[in-house]
Design a protein around this motif. Structure first.
Motif, mmCIF file in Angstrom:
data_model
loop_
_atom_site.group_PDB
_atom_site.id
_atom_site.type_symbol
_atom_site.label_atom_id
_atom_site.label_comp_id
_atom_site.label_asym_id
_atom_site.label_seq_id
_atom_site.Cartn_x
_atom_site.Cartn_y
_atom_site.Cartn_z
ATOM 1 N N PRO A 109 0.284 5.119 2.826
ATOM 2 C CA PRO A 109 0.678 6.218 1.984
ATOM 3 C C PRO A 109 0.025 7.492 2.582
ATOM 4 O O PRO A 109 -0.864 7.713 2.993
ATOM 5 C CB PRO A 109 0.429 5.910 0.559
ATOM 6 N N GLN A 110 0.892 8.556 2.386
ATOM 7 C CA GLN A 110 0.458 9.885 2.701
ATOM 8 C C GLN A 110 -0.651 10.468 1.573
ATOM 9 O O GLN A 110 -0.116 11.232 0.657
ATOM 10 C CB GLN A 110 1.642 10.928 2.643
ATOM 11 N N GLU A 132 0.899 -1.372 -0.125
ATOM 12 C CA GLU A 132 -0.029 0.070 -0.063
ATOM 13 C C GLU A 132 0.985 1.126 -0.092
ATOM 14 O O GLU A 132 0.559 2.395 -0.563
ATOM 15 C CB GLU A 132 -0.960 -0.163 1.243
ATOM 16 N N VAL A 133 1.811 1.151 0.643
ATOM 17 C CA VAL A 133 2.994 2.328 0.845
ATOM 18 C C VAL A 133 3.400 2.658 -0.666
ATOM 19 O O VAL A 133 3.417 3.950 -1.000
ATOM 20 C CB VAL A 133 4.196 2.216 1.605
ATOM 21 N N ASN A 134 3.882 1.691 -1.323
ATOM 22 C CA ASN A 134 4.462 2.110 -2.541
ATOM 23 C C ASN A 134 3.314 2.038 -3.976
ATOM 24 O O ASN A 134 3.722 2.119 -5.029
ATOM 25 C CB ASN A 134 5.407 1.160 -3.059
ATOM 26 N N MET A 135 2.132 1.326 -3.494
ATOM 27 C CA MET A 135 1.052 1.251 -4.354
ATOM 28 C C MET A 135 1.753 0.471 -5.507
ATOM 29 O O MET A 135 1.550 0.903 -6.776
ATOM 30 C CB MET A 135 0.445 2.713 -4.946
#
Length: 472
Positions: A327-328, A105-108
């Motif tokens: 993720p932001q 999810e962070v790097n998609m």
């Protein structure tokens, strides 16, 4: 003169002929053809030797059927596609997904391992065959012929497995049909929408396209329609794989034109149990723990303040931990709504006690103002209030208030009697019921805790009903 040398030659030949017969007599088992010495198993099977005529059955040793000569590789320019200058060459594709290795999810992105198979026809590689059997080769021959230049759109990293050899297979049929298969691991972009996280469903796709050949030179299509995409049993730690399906489309580039594009689409639904155990249940417990202060005596300042601060800090820790693993993004997620709403309930429980403590202090101060004089123990009382934020009955000597209180009551009674009959022409002002109720609660601050014991749980229950009905 010529007869002498001729006679000498005949005598020499006559002397060598018996020696040749004698040599043949000493080695009666010597054969004119070659013999081959084989391994241990073959030696036991054939008595240690095998005739050279048996070795002719190994077709790889025959110069007439070497792969490059059989396929006439040196006779053609394989830098050009088949049928160059004519119609576009159709290339069929089918895929078998071996595994989805990870989803970030962070790097998609996601990482997938698959078998990618290409089907096309190249008449330049046709060869005669009496049995109509195909020939299978490895990566060494692939580098010498033309193969489709399929690549993965939006891929970040990809590689062909090479243990113990490159996982590449090339199969050539006598009529020129070709099957080219590779085993690839690719990491590709997946644009995820976290508006409903962690109650979300993500749609991801892996896109295939020719890099150099547009639709005028190469046509990509699914070999067997919807059956061209097959999957093994895939089990993921955080997702259910709901559906795999192929699709087809076109991509336009302003400088080179239209290209065929194939899509491997799959739908992922997130497991909710992990987040229930790690986020939602701890949050619910912290909110319920903040309600315990409503049952603690309002004069127990250290107990209620420490409980409120502890629940607030715990909620802050939970929110920080969830945000660190996400993720932001610039929009609000479903988990953010729940966490911050729960944080608000915890914060309001602290504010509620601040209001109770303040109204209790004001109530005690009003009782003191009603007296005509302040007792001598007022300074000690003030110090006690400053210590714990409220008055205590045992800290105040109310014995001297009896006479003053009765005098004050007499004066109020007389004043109310005189005010009961208003003068002529006086306009009466009706008091607002809401203001009167607020003043009543302020003068009876213990009732705030009583109301909070009902209002807070009911409001939080209503919030949960609305939240889970919207997102679940």
């Amino acid at each position: 003169m010529r007869a002498a040398p001729l006679a000498l030659r005949l005598l020499c030949l006559a002397g060598l002929w018996p020696a040749a017969r004698l040599t043949g007599g000493h080695f009666p088992n010597k054969r004119r053809h070659k013999e081959v010495y084989l391994g241990e198993e073959t030696r036991q099977k054939h008595g240690g030797r095998v005739d050279f005529r048996m070795k002719k059955q190994d077709s790889t040793k025959s110069l007439l059927i070497k792969s490059e000569q059989l396929l006439r590789i040196e006779d053609h320019d394989f830098a050009m596609r088949p049928g160059f200058g004519g119609a576009a060459i159709p290339v069929g594709i089918d895929v078998q997904v071996e595994s989805i290795d990870s989803i970030s999810e962070v790097n998609m992105d996601f990482t997938m391992t698959l078998y990618l198979r290409h089907y096309w026809q190249d008449d330049r590689l046709a060869f005669p065959s009496g049995s109509n059997k195909s020939r299978t080769f490895d990566a060494r021959l692939v580098k010498k012929i033309w193969v489709p230049d399929v690549f993965f759109v939006h891929s970040k990293r990809s590689f062909i497995h090479d243990t113990t050899m490159e996982n590449i297979m090339l199969r050539v049929f006598p009529n020129g049909n070709i099957l080219y298969s590779v085993r690839i691991t690719v990491t590709a972009l997946c644009s995820m929408d976290f508006s409903s996280f962690p109650l979300d469903t993500q749609n991801c796709s892996l896109e295939l396209e020719s890099y150099a050949y547009n639709e005028n030179d190469l046509i990509l299509y699914w070999k067997n329609g919807n059956d061209s995409l097959r999957t093994d049993e895939i089990v993921l730690s955080q997702f259910f794989v709901e559906e795999f399906h192929p699709s087809y489309g076109l991509a336009f580039y302003s400088s080179t034109g239209w290209y065929n594009r194939l899509y491997i689409n799959f739908i992922l639904r997130r497991h909710i149990l992990f987040f229930m155990l790690q986020t939602y249940f701890p949050t619910m417990l912290m909110v319920m723990l903040s309600w315990v202060s409503f049952w603690i005596d309002r004069r127990a300042v250290p107990a209620r303040v420490s409980l409120g601060i502890t629940t607030v800090l715990t909620m802050s820790t939970i929110i920080t931990g969830v945000s660190a693993s996400m993720p932001q993004v610039s929009y609000v997620k479903a988990v953010d709504i729940y966490l911050w709403s729960s944080f608000l309930f915890v914060f309001l429980s602290v504010i509620e006690y601040a209001a109770v403590n303040y109204f209790t202090t004001m109530e005690e101060m009003k009782k003191l103002r009603r007296a005509k004089h302040v007792p001598a123990s007022f300074n000690a009382t003030t110090q006690a209030m400053a210590f714990d934020g409220c008055y205590h009955d045992n800290d105040i000597d109310l014995a001297s208030f009896g006479e003053a209180a009765s005098t004050a009551n007499t004066e109020r009674t007389a004043q109310s009697t005189s005010d009961s009959a208003p003068a002529e022409g006086t306009r009466l002002r009706r008091e607002n019921p809401l203001v009167r109720n607020i003043q009543f609660v302020m003068s009876n601050s213990y009732m705030i805790d009583s109301y909070s014991r009902i209002i807070f749980p009911m409001a939080y229950l209503l919030f949960n009903v609305i939240y889970w009905s919207m997102y679940a």
